[in-house]
Design a protein around this motif. Structure first.
Motif, mmCIF file in Angstrom:
data_model
loop_
_atom_site.group_PDB
_atom_site.id
_atom_site.type_symbol
_atom_site.label_atom_id
_atom_site.label_comp_id
_atom_site.label_asym_id
_atom_site.label_seq_id
_atom_site.Cartn_x
_atom_site.Cartn_y
_atom_site.Cartn_z
ATOM 1 N N UNK A 163 0.178 7.648 -9.699
ATOM 2 C CA UNK A 163 0.557 7.008 -8.442
ATOM 3 C C UNK A 163 1.261 5.698 -8.732
ATOM 4 N N UNK A 164 2.338 5.470 -8.011
ATOM 5 C CA UNK A 164 3.074 4.213 -8.066
ATOM 6 C C UNK A 164 3.006 3.612 -6.665
ATOM 7 N N UNK A 165 2.153 2.619 -6.495
ATOM 8 C CA UNK A 165 1.958 2.032 -5.168
ATOM 9 C C UNK A 165 2.936 0.893 -4.942
ATOM 10 N N UNK B 195 -2.123 -3.486 -13.751
ATOM 11 C CA UNK B 195 -3.161 -4.502 -13.744
ATOM 12 C C UNK B 195 -3.180 -5.334 -12.489
ATOM 13 N N UNK B 196 -2.196 -5.202 -11.622
ATOM 14 C CA UNK B 196 -2.142 -6.048 -10.428
ATOM 15 C C UNK B 196 -1.798 -5.230 -9.217
ATOM 16 N N UNK B 197 -2.567 -5.407 -8.152
ATOM 17 C CA UNK B 197 -2.291 -4.673 -6.926
ATOM 18 C C UNK B 197 -1.000 -5.128 -6.296
ATOM 19 N N UNK C 90 -2.650 4.457 -12.255
ATOM 20 C CA UNK C 90 -1.891 3.641 -11.314
ATOM 21 C C UNK C 90 -0.818 2.891 -12.100
ATOM 22 N N UNK C 91 0.426 3.142 -11.805
ATOM 23 C CA UNK C 91 1.530 2.557 -12.548
ATOM 24 C C UNK C 91 2.257 1.514 -11.726
ATOM 25 N N UNK C 92 2.822 0.542 -12.411
ATOM 26 C CA UNK C 92 3.664 -0.451 -11.749
ATOM 27 C C UNK C 92 5.003 0.168 -11.389
ATOM 28 N N UNK C 93 5.534 -0.222 -10.243
ATOM 29 C CA UNK C 93 6.845 0.292 -9.847
ATOM 30 C C UNK C 93 7.934 -0.223 -10.780
ATOM 31 N N UNK C 94 7.664 -1.280 -11.521
ATOM 32 C CA UNK C 94 8.644 -1.785 -12.483
ATOM 33 C C UNK C 94 8.633 -0.985 -13.792
ATOM 34 N N UNK D 73 1.776 -3.189 -8.480
ATOM 35 C CA UNK D 73 1.788 -1.751 -8.571
ATOM 36 C C UNK D 73 0.502 -1.100 -8.177
ATOM 37 N N UNK D 74 -0.587 -1.825 -8.018
ATOM 38 C CA UNK D 74 -1.858 -1.230 -7.646
ATOM 39 C C UNK D 74 -1.869 -0.773 -6.213
ATOM 40 N N UNK D 75 -2.763 0.145 -5.886
ATOM 41 C CA UNK D 75 -2.780 0.671 -4.533
ATOM 42 C C UNK D 75 -3.350 -0.340 -3.565
#
Length: 351
Positions: free
Chosen positions: A148-150, A5-7, A22-26, A10-12
């Motif tokens: 994707x994990x940005x 939900x947040x760039x 798009x997944x969070x790195x956490x 984790x957003x690109x």
């Protein structure tokens, strides 16, 4: 799989639309193809380790292999992803995709059409170059069934504050807002060091973490931070502010970010002044965090519209002077601290 939900978390960081989750790195999760993109290495390392741990929790026999896309031997990708005799799950971690060889690019593009059952291919691309863009575009278009994990760079203070706050929240460890602020400002230049400091406090300190705890562990760094200078000056503690300023300068602090830190706090105070609505509502309307509103309201104690305006003008003057408008940037800083801490016009001679 949940979308991030947040760039920031984790957003690109690019504006390109993507057809994959798009997944969070956490909160990483595996997929046939996992693209870990972006320059923030701390977040990328967490994401990569998270995918491995997720797969290993599902099956302890997980086979983990590492290859480099820039030093690639033809046929390696297919060999490592092909089912073994006993059918163990496979995780292939590919580093250096931003420098990938032609051989890797060709085989990786081909692999997207026929991913191997039981295999997870994790691709790390830092974004340092456009090399491999064709592969990234194909993954983002949905080929291979990827996610994707940005990991965008966390440059703003609010990003680093959110990062550190999440470290303690995830560990279910309470830290006082002032302690968190002091910790973030002490390690403002290096997210790796900030992450390590958070983990050390989480590991070492059994009780709630206070400002005194942070000073005990990282006192040398905290004392010389730009925000320590700003906080003591705005609080009217003139002597402490000058000492903090001299410590900061003696430890190599650049006058430009010192002025920027002070000016940032003054601007936030000016934006918050006069508003009586709840902190959460005001923060949402002004694009701030709740803690920033609460801190600004505390900082405003003893200030008037006139003295705040005078301080903001002094900060603007100091900003111009430390950026080349004066031959003595130290004097410019001392004058600024004096005006703010005393809340009176500077009476000394100019240089």
């Amino acid at each position: 799989m949940p979308a991030c939900s947040s760039s920031r978390s984790g957003g690109r960081s690019t504006g390109t639309r993507s057809a994959i989750p798009q997944l969070s790195w956490r909160e990483p999760q595996p997929a046939p193809i996992v693209l870990v993109s972006g320059p923030e290495e701390v977040c990328a390392e967490r994401a990569i380790a998270g995918v491995r741990d997720y797969l290993r929790a599902e099956d302890a026999s997980l086979e983990v292999s590492d290859i480099r896309a820039d030093d690639y031997a033809a046929g390696t990708l297919l060999a490592l992803t092909s089912p073994s005799l006993f059918g163990e799950p496979r995780l292939v971690r590919v580093l250096g995709v931003e420098k990938c060889s032609d051989a890797f690019l060709t085989e990786a593009l081909s692999y997207l059409s026929h991913p191997q059952d039981g295999a997870t291919v994790l691709l790390r691309h830092t974004g340092a170059s456009v090399r491999g863009k064709k592969l990234l575009d194909a993954i983002r278009a949905g080929q291979g069934g990827g996610v994707e994990i940005a990991c965008p760079a966390l440059k703003r203070e609010s990003d680093r504050f959110d990062f550190a706050a999440a470290e303690f929240s995830q560990a279910r460890k309470r830290i006082a807002p002032g302690a968190l602020r002091a910790l973030v400002s002490a390690f403002a230049d290096d997210l790796t060091e900030l992450a390590a400091a958070c983990q050390q406090l989480i590991s070492d300190v059994a009780e709630d973490i206070t400002e005194q705890t942070v000073v005990r562990y990282y006192g040398g760094r905290v004392e010389t931070s730009a925000f320590t200078v700003a906080d003591t000056a705005i609080a009217g503690r003139y002597g402490e502010a000058l000492i903090a300023l001299r410590h900061a300068l003696a430890s190599g602090a650049d006058p430009v970010p010192l002025v920027a830190a002070i000016a940032s706090k003054l601007r936030t105070m000016a934006r918050v002044a006069g508003h009586r609505e709840p902190s959460a509502a005001l923060a949402a309307r002004l694009g701030l965090k709740d803690w920033q509103v609460d801190r600004a309201r505390r900082d405003l104690s003893g200030w008037t519209e006139s003295t705040l305006g005078m301080a903001i003008q002094a900060a603007a003057r100091a900003d111009a002077e430390v950026k080349g408008g004066s031959r003595d940037s130290v004097f410019a800083l001392e004058r600024l601290v004096t005006v703010i801490a005393t809340r009176e016009p500077f009476a000394g001679a100019s240089r």
